[in-house]
Design a protein around this motif. Sequence first.
Motif, PDB file in Angstrom:
ATOM      1  N   ASP A   1      14.092  -0.332 127.827  1.00 40.77           N
ATOM      2  CA  ASP A   1      15.048  -0.609 128.892  1.00 40.77           C
ATOM      3  C   ASP A   1      16.209  -1.462 128.377  1.00 40.77           C
ATOM      4  N   VAL A   2      15.874  -2.548 127.659  1.00 36.66           N
ATOM      5  CA  VAL A   2      16.894  -3.504 127.223  1.00 36.66           C
ATOM      6  C   VAL A   2      16.730  -3.773 125.734  1.00 36.66           C
ATOM      7  N   LEU A   3      17.790  -3.536 124.980  1.00 35.18           N
ATOM      8  CA  LEU A   3      17.845  -3.961 123.580  1.00 35.18           C
ATOM      9  C   LEU A   3      18.656  -5.243 123.524  1.00 35.18           C
ATOM     10  N   VAL A   4      18.035  -6.306 123.061  1.00 31.67           N
ATOM     11  CA  VAL A   4      18.703  -7.601 122.915  1.00 31.67           C
ATOM     12  C   VAL A   4      19.073  -7.769 121.449  1.00 31.67           C
TER      13      VAL A   4
ATOM     14  N   GLY B   1      10.490  -7.161 134.801  1.00 34.66           N
ATOM     15  CA  GLY B   1      10.066  -5.770 134.802  1.00 34.66           C
ATOM     16  C   GLY B   1      10.622  -4.870 133.729  1.00 34.66           C
ATOM     17  N   ALA B   2      11.457  -5.388 132.826  1.00 37.38           N
ATOM     18  CA  ALA B   2      12.073  -4.521 131.825  1.00 37.38           C
ATOM     19  C   ALA B   2      11.228  -4.428 130.562  1.00 37.38           C
ATOM     20  N   ARG B   3      11.268  -3.277 129.920  1.00 36.09           N
ATOM     21  CA  ARG B   3      10.726  -3.130 128.568  1.00 36.09           C
ATOM     22  C   ARG B   3      11.801  -3.598 127.596  1.00 36.09           C
ATOM     23  N   VAL B   4      11.448  -4.547 126.757  1.00 37.53           N
ATOM     24  CA  VAL B   4      12.454  -5.254 125.970  1.00 37.53           C
ATOM     25  C   VAL B   4      12.166  -5.118 124.484  1.00 37.53           C
TER      26      VAL B   4
END
Length: 534
Positions: free
Chosen positions: A6-9, A27-30
């Motif tokens: 979901d989120v690339l940091v 709730g995000a896949r990180v």
Amino acid sequence: MTTAVDVLVVGAGPTGLTLALQAHDHGARVRIVERRPEAFRPSRALIMHPRTLEVLRPLGVTDALLEQADTAPKATLHLGSRAVEASLADLALPDTAFPHLSLVRQTDVERVLAQALADRGVAVERGTELVAVRDDGYGARAVLRTPKGPEVIRCLFVGGCDGPASTTRACAGIGWHGRPYTEEVVLADLDLSGTPGGSGAQLFAGRRGLLFLFPLGEQATWRLLATRASHGGPGPDFGQPGPPVPRSELQHLLGDAGLDARIERLAWSARVPLQFRLARRFRRGRLFLAGDAAHNYSPATGQGMNAGVQDAVNLGWKLGFAASRPHDSTGGRDAEVLLDSYDGERRPAACRRLFLTHTAFWAEASTGPTPSWLRAAAAARAAPLVPVILQRRRLVAEGVRVISQLRVNYRRSPLSVEETPHLHGAPRPGDRLPDATVGVGGPPQRLHALLARPGVHLLLQRDAAPPPHEVLGPHVTALRVANSPGRGLVAVRPDGHVGFRCGKVDAAGLSGWLSLICATGQPPGRPRPPDDAG
């Protein structure tokens, strides 16, 4: 092409680590990547503000941070021949659980945040660099350079926390406006012959700038931070430690400050070029900027790490909720409003901080005739008044409120909704929710402690009707406050700001606001009923 997240940091400093935690807990896949193979040394940030501790509290890391921090710091101000003691603990801030400035190394902050991520099963991928990223309308496509070779991944969103020379910002084509300072900072860890007079941190005001000594050296007793006219020439990226400073120059800085001490051992030193810049926008499509990638300040008032963490807390829950939102037309429109609010809320706050830090840095570091005279002559003459000013605890506390962003509000945000009848006597939508003692059954408790978990919190007054279960969801908790008479309701966002306020429980209005915030009722889950007072 690897499995989507979901989120690339991008970037594992305090901003990136906080963003990954906040998005994960909502709730995000990180996935979080960092181009440096090892944690960055030495620490550049040394101060954590009260508001930063507040926003980190729901992530469960505050206790560990406080264990590493000096929460009762003292400082000695050397103004000419006079030394003035100052305490930065127990400030007149009754509406926060952290009425103090905290001295804590950035490396310790990063270690605590990285461990919290590891406890959640998210590892920082070091030695992995973002090479390119683009928004294709349905998500983002990122090219990574990893220790095992190139990798292409898809994700819904990218959080660029990759510093002043941000690859994310460059790929997004976002403008970066400002200019370099003509002054620079000198950093060093050193041991001195004898201890400077006074206790705790030492501040020396001189015609050529300020010199600080913090008892927080990582490789020696003292961390030196001094401002001086820039020597120019080739150097590192702005804000990054560069070439070492000769021992003789450091000794000269000590002498100019009026400090009669010799350097016994020099562990390391560096000159750090500075700039003030602001990104034209903090969002372009699926790409977001936070921390030093979005704004770069002087070190005056200690904004860098604190502002970045607060950016990340604002953005993280929005990315988490947007990632789980249904992809129908209504969900898409609401998601855009939610995501756009990050730029609309944090960029104006960054503009105000830029003015604050620029003004403070002019006073403490500029070598122009007026600030030089203020430091060398006026400050010395005004030294007898400083203890009187410091005794006015409310005046000092107000300064800390401004510096630490306790005064920041988002009243003009589309997420700040006031319904009729108006609820008087409660914080306005967009304002930070202050801490207070409340009754919820049993002994009185502090409000922020009750809300110290992720998600949205509904605060019901004593006689308020319970909200219909269908407007609640897995990320919404209702709490009845028994010592607050009335029938009204306040809804608190995950970052501690009031989002919705009404003098009664308006099911339609509350449902509309919650649908905008977290699409409640769409994901599966059992809503939690209000915790009623006994």
